[in-house]
Design an enzyme around this catalytic site. Structure first.
Site, mmCIF file in Angstrom:
data_model
loop_
_atom_site.group_PDB
_atom_site.id
_atom_site.type_symbol
_atom_site.label_atom_id
_atom_site.label_comp_id
_atom_site.label_asym_id
_atom_site.label_seq_id
_atom_site.Cartn_x
_atom_site.Cartn_y
_atom_site.Cartn_z
ATOM 1 N N TYR A 1 0.808 -1.221 0.000
ATOM 2 C CA TYR A 1 0.000 0.000 0.000
ATOM 3 C C TYR A 1 0.844 1.276 0.000
ATOM 4 C CZ TYR A 1 -3.478 3.486 1.330
ATOM 5 O OH TYR A 1 -4.281 4.611 1.360
ATOM 6 N N LYS B 1 1.494 4.284 -3.122
ATOM 7 C CA LYS B 1 1.238 5.727 -3.104
ATOM 8 C C LYS B 1 2.510 6.502 -3.475
ATOM 9 C CE LYS B 1 -3.164 5.470 -1.917
ATOM 10 N NZ LYS B 1 -4.236 5.773 -2.890
HETATM 11 N N1 LIG Z 1 -9.053 6.239 4.819
HETATM 12 C C1 LIG Z 1 -7.849 6.776 4.986
HETATM 13 O O1 LIG Z 1 -7.385 6.997 6.119
HETATM 14 C C2 LIG Z 1 -7.016 7.143 3.786
HETATM 15 C C3 LIG Z 1 -5.796 7.770 4.029
HETATM 16 C C4 LIG Z 1 -5.024 8.141 2.942
HETATM 17 C C5 LIG Z 1 -5.455 7.897 1.665
HETATM 18 N N2 LIG Z 1 -6.647 7.281 1.464
HETATM 19 C C6 LIG Z 1 -7.056 7.040 0.068
HETATM 20 O O2 LIG Z 1 -8.346 7.592 -0.160
HETATM 21 C C7 LIG Z 1 -8.996 6.840 -1.207
HETATM 22 C C8 LIG Z 1 -10.401 6.447 -0.747
HETATM 23 O O3 LIG Z 1 -10.282 5.555 0.334
HETATM 24 P P1 LIG Z 1 -11.379 5.368 1.477
HETATM 25 O O4 LIG Z 1 -10.668 5.507 2.762
HETATM 26 O O5 LIG Z 1 -12.570 6.193 1.200
HETATM 27 O O6 LIG Z 1 -11.673 3.807 1.295
HETATM 28 P P2 LIG Z 1 -13.013 2.964 1.034
HETATM 29 O O7 LIG Z 1 -14.136 3.467 1.860
HETATM 30 O O8 LIG Z 1 -12.578 1.553 1.139
HETATM 31 O O9 LIG Z 1 -13.345 3.323 -0.486
HETATM 32 C C9 LIG Z 1 -12.546 2.859 -1.540
HETATM 33 C C10 LIG Z 1 -13.323 3.025 -2.821
HETATM 34 O O10 LIG Z 1 -12.511 2.548 -3.910
HETATM 35 C C11 LIG Z 1 -13.308 1.657 -4.660
HETATM 36 N N3 LIG Z 1 -12.511 0.696 -5.414
HETATM 37 C C12 LIG Z 1 -11.590 -0.188 -4.985
HETATM 38 N N4 LIG Z 1 -11.104 -0.906 -6.000
HETATM 39 C C13 LIG Z 1 -11.742 -0.465 -7.123
HETATM 40 C C14 LIG Z 1 -11.701 -0.817 -8.486
HETATM 41 N N5 LIG Z 1 -10.898 -1.797 -8.934
HETATM 42 N N6 LIG Z 1 -12.471 -0.137 -9.369
HETATM 43 C C15 LIG Z 1 -13.290 0.843 -8.926
HETATM 44 N N7 LIG Z 1 -13.412 1.200 -7.641
HETATM 45 C C16 LIG Z 1 -12.632 0.551 -6.747
HETATM 46 C C17 LIG Z 1 -14.216 0.984 -3.634
HETATM 47 O O11 LIG Z 1 -15.291 0.342 -4.274
HETATM 48 P P3 LIG Z 1 -16.016 -0.975 -3.627
HETATM 49 O O12 LIG Z 1 -17.039 -0.453 -2.651
HETATM 50 O O13 LIG Z 1 -16.608 -1.634 -4.816
HETATM 51 O O14 LIG Z 1 -14.949 -1.786 -2.960
HETATM 52 C C18 LIG Z 1 -14.615 2.205 -2.837
HETATM 53 O O15 LIG Z 1 -15.613 2.919 -3.507
HETATM 54 C C19 LIG Z 1 -8.078 5.654 -1.516
HETATM 55 O O16 LIG Z 1 -7.306 5.952 -2.662
HETATM 56 C C20 LIG Z 1 -7.195 5.578 -0.291
HETATM 57 O O17 LIG Z 1 -5.939 4.977 -0.569
HETATM 58 C C21 LIG Z 1 -7.448 6.900 2.487
#
Ligand SMILES: NC(=O)c1ccc[n+]([C@@H]2O[C@H](COP(=O)([O-])OP(=O)(O)OC[C@H]3O[C@@H](n4cnc5c(N)ncnc54)[C@H](OP(=O)(O)O)[C@@H]3O)[C@@H](O)[C@H]2O)c1
Length: 248
Positions: free
Chosen positions: A171, A175
């Site tokens: 992961y 990034k």
């Molecule tokens: N949460 C944190 O603390 C955090 C911190 C830093 C960065 N981020 C980044 O923020 C972004 C959003 O994350 P989140 O925390 O909101 O996570 P999340 O709630 O797990 O949402 C992830 C989203 O990505 C979608 N996804 C995954 N694989 C996919 C694919 N192959 N094609 C299309 N959609 C796909 C998921 O769809 P499904 O529902 O179908 O799985 C979901 O809609 C990510 O890039 C993550 O790395 C998050």
């Protein structure tokens, strides 16, 4: 599609917009009066999100989209072209962790492949498919959802898991890879009006981390919304969180 149902205002596409931070980015851009494509791979989850957004007054439309699938991404680009004819803002938000643990000595090749395919190649696949539509916009913006855990400066300066996350060989490096790729896009697109930047939402309570994050998805969405709405003289090739620039 009838002429009446064609989109006329600012048009955005958010990948992974069915939940978490992506949903809140779609809600935030929709609240500006924009038309927002809800990119999501699962039909039921996408329909639910579109319905929920529309119930709050957002001009949302569903875009079937699996970022790891060439045909799905090509179809998504065609859908946006038919619906609007161009794209102003692309937010590459979809991402996966690949599951923990993933220490370098224990991670499986399958974990690494899935994460790079989604978080890096997926962003490139979607960006390249949508670029022809972005080039038709007066002020195109691309926002790539990175993370502070992709910062090698932070990874090498501290072991504080709030800024580096757990030891991760899939992961976090994905990034870092995304950051490097985004810098290359900014260089290639430097003589265009397209601004491409990286956002870190902070540690947000979502499915991605079993809701252990300390920020709300709405708080996490704010930096992406800011980068999606940059003025024409705004930065490009930068790496930002709410507090400002993140060291590489
Ligand atoms: N949460 C944190 O603390 C955090 C911190 C830093 C960065 N981020 C980044 O923020 C972004 C959003 O994350 P989140 O925390 O909101 O996570 P999340 O709630 O797990 O949402 C992830 C989203 O990505 C979608 N996804 C995954 N694989 C996919 C694919 N192959 N094609 C299309 N959609 C796909 C998921 O769809 P499904 O529902 O179908 O799985 C979901 O809609 C990510 O890039 C993550 O790395 C998050």
């Amino acid at each position: 599609m009838t002429e009446q149902s064609r989109t006329t205002g600012t048009v955005a596409l958010v990948t992974g917009a069915n939940k978490g931070i992506g949903y809140e980015i779609a809600a935030g851009l929709g609240a500006l009066g924009w038309s927002v494509g809800v990119g999501a791979r699962d039909d039921a989850r996408r329909d639910d999100a579109v319905e929920k957004l529309r119930a709050t007054g957002v001009d949302a439309f569903g875009v079937p989209l699996d970022v790891t699938d060439d045909a799905s991404v090509a179809a998504a680009a065609r859908l946006v072209e038919e619906r609007a004819g161009w794209l102003d803002v692309l937010v590459n938000n979809a991402g996966v962790t690949g599951g923990m643990p993933q220490e370098p000595t224990r991670v499986t090749p399958a974990q690494v492949r899935l994460v790079v395919e989604t978080n890096v190649i997926g962003v490139m696949r979607v960006t390249n498919a949508l670029l022809p539509l972005l080039r038709r916009s007066a002020s195109p913006r691309i926002v790539n959802m990175s993370s502070g855990v992709g910062s090698l400066a932070r990874q090498s300066a501290t072991t504080d898991v709030l800024s580096t996350g757990p030891i991760s060989a899939a992961y976090s490096p994905s990034k870092t890879f995304l950051n490097a790729v985004t810098v290359q896009y900014a260089k290639e697109l430097a003589d265009t009006n397209i601004l491409v930047n990286l956002a870190c939402p902070g540690f947000v309570a979502t499915d991605l981390n079993g809701f252990r994050g300390v920020r709300t998805p709405e708080q996490g969405a704010a930096i992406a919304i800011q980068l999606a709405t940059l003025p024409d003289d705004g930065p490009t090739g930068g790496y930002f969180e709410d507090a400002g620039v993140i060291p590489w």
